[in-house]
Design a protein around this motif. Sequence first.
Motif, PDB file in Angstrom:
ATOM      1  N   GLN A 279       0.825  -1.207   0.000  1.00 36.47           N
ATOM      2  CA  GLN A 279       0.000   0.000   0.000  1.00 36.47           C
ATOM      3  C   GLN A 279       0.863   1.261   0.000  1.00 36.47           C
ATOM      4  O   GLN A 279       0.551   2.238  -0.685  1.00 36.47           O
ATOM      5  CB  GLN A 279      -0.948   0.001   1.202  1.00 36.47           C
ATOM      6  N   LYS A 280       1.952   1.235   0.774  1.00 33.64           N
ATOM      7  CA  LYS A 280       2.846   2.399   0.800  1.00 33.64           C
ATOM      8  C   LYS A 280       3.502   2.607  -0.564  1.00 33.64           C
ATOM      9  O   LYS A 280       3.622   3.740  -1.034  1.00 33.64           O
ATOM     10  CB  LYS A 280       3.915   2.224   1.880  1.00 33.64           C
TER      11      LYS A 280
ATOM     12  N   LYS B 218      -1.011   4.507  -1.378  1.00 27.67           N
ATOM     13  CA  LYS B 218      -2.400   4.417  -0.942  1.00 27.67           C
ATOM     14  C   LYS B 218      -2.472   4.834   0.524  1.00 27.67           C
ATOM     15  O   LYS B 218      -1.513   4.667   1.276  1.00 27.67           O
ATOM     16  CB  LYS B 218      -2.921   2.976  -1.076  1.00 27.67           C
ATOM     17  N   PRO B 219      -3.610   5.358   0.940  1.00 25.69           N
ATOM     18  CA  PRO B 219      -3.738   5.763   2.351  1.00 25.69           C
ATOM     19  C   PRO B 219      -3.728   4.535   3.274  1.00 25.69           C
ATOM     20  O   PRO B 219      -4.295   3.496   2.952  1.00 25.69           O
ATOM     21  CB  PRO B 219      -5.087   6.472   2.404  1.00 25.69           C
ATOM     22  N   ILE B 220      -3.060   4.680   4.391  1.00 26.09           N
ATOM     23  CA  ILE B 220      -2.984   3.620   5.399  1.00 26.09           C
ATOM     24  C   ILE B 220      -3.959   3.991   6.520  1.00 26.09           C
ATOM     25  O   ILE B 220      -3.909   5.106   7.031  1.00 26.09           O
ATOM     26  CB  ILE B 220      -1.548   3.493   5.972  1.00 26.09           C
ATOM     27  N   PRO B 221      -4.852   3.073   6.887  1.00 25.72           N
ATOM     28  CA  PRO B 221      -5.786   3.386   7.981  1.00 25.72           C
ATOM     29  C   PRO B 221      -5.044   3.769   9.263  1.00 25.72           C
ATOM     30  O   PRO B 221      -3.966   3.236   9.556  1.00 25.72           O
ATOM     31  CB  PRO B 221      -6.558   2.075   8.167  1.00 25.72           C
ATOM     32  N   ALA B 222      -5.614   4.675  10.005  1.00 23.47           N
ATOM     33  CA  ALA B 222      -5.011   5.146  11.248  1.00 23.47           C
ATOM     34  C   ALA B 222      -4.768   3.976  12.198  1.00 23.47           C
ATOM     35  O   ALA B 222      -5.612   3.086  12.336  1.00 23.47           O
ATOM     36  CB  ALA B 222      -5.914   6.181  11.912  1.00 23.47           C
TER      37      ALA B 222
ATOM     38  N   TRP C 262       0.337  -5.085   8.453  1.00 23.88           N
ATOM     39  CA  TRP C 262      -0.817  -5.470   7.656  1.00 23.88           C
ATOM     40  C   TRP C 262      -0.348  -6.548   6.701  1.00 23.88           C
ATOM     41  O   TRP C 262       0.543  -6.319   5.883  1.00 23.88           O
ATOM     42  CB  TRP C 262      -1.303  -4.249   6.912  1.00 23.88           C
ATOM     43  N   ALA C 263      -0.919  -7.709   6.809  1.00 27.92           N
ATOM     44  CA  ALA C 263      -0.512  -8.821   5.954  1.00 27.92           C
ATOM     45  C   ALA C 263      -1.736  -9.400   5.267  1.00 27.92           C
ATOM     46  O   ALA C 263      -2.869  -9.233   5.728  1.00 27.92           O
ATOM     47  CB  ALA C 263       0.183  -9.896   6.774  1.00 27.92           C
TER      48      ALA C 263
END
Length: 139
Positions: free
Chosen positions: A18-19, A23-27, A32-33
């Motif tokens: 995602q990075k 892409k936005p990463i949830p707070a 995250w796998a």
Amino acid sequence: GARKSDQQIRLYNKLVEQKNKQKPIPAGVESWARLELQLRGKKPAEWLNSATEMLNQFKLANLQMISAKDRAILYALTHDIIEWQEISVATRSKYRKMIKQSDGFETELANEMKQVLADNLDELQAELNGYLADFDIQK
């Protein structure tokens, strides 16, 4: 498994993916796998057994539970620092047995995934039947 094998397990670092895609990463998400099980050539009735066998091999290290020596050797073996053929047959046997028995490893996540699959098998079958009908494919 190999790319063409009937069974494959893939584990992705979704956070890195995602990075990289910006892409936005949830707070609050620090790790995250994504785990994928691929079952080729399997009938839906065989999914649960095949997936259960695959998930029985999925373990997360919790090496703090074992001795420092065993922890160091298992860490080295599971992170390709030491190759299995570099250690004696007896030592190899000991550590393979520890892994098989989950000594120093947790299986809670795999057990939960097996239960989620079992609970949703009918829904998965219905979804597959829908795809087959959409493409006019006979079972």
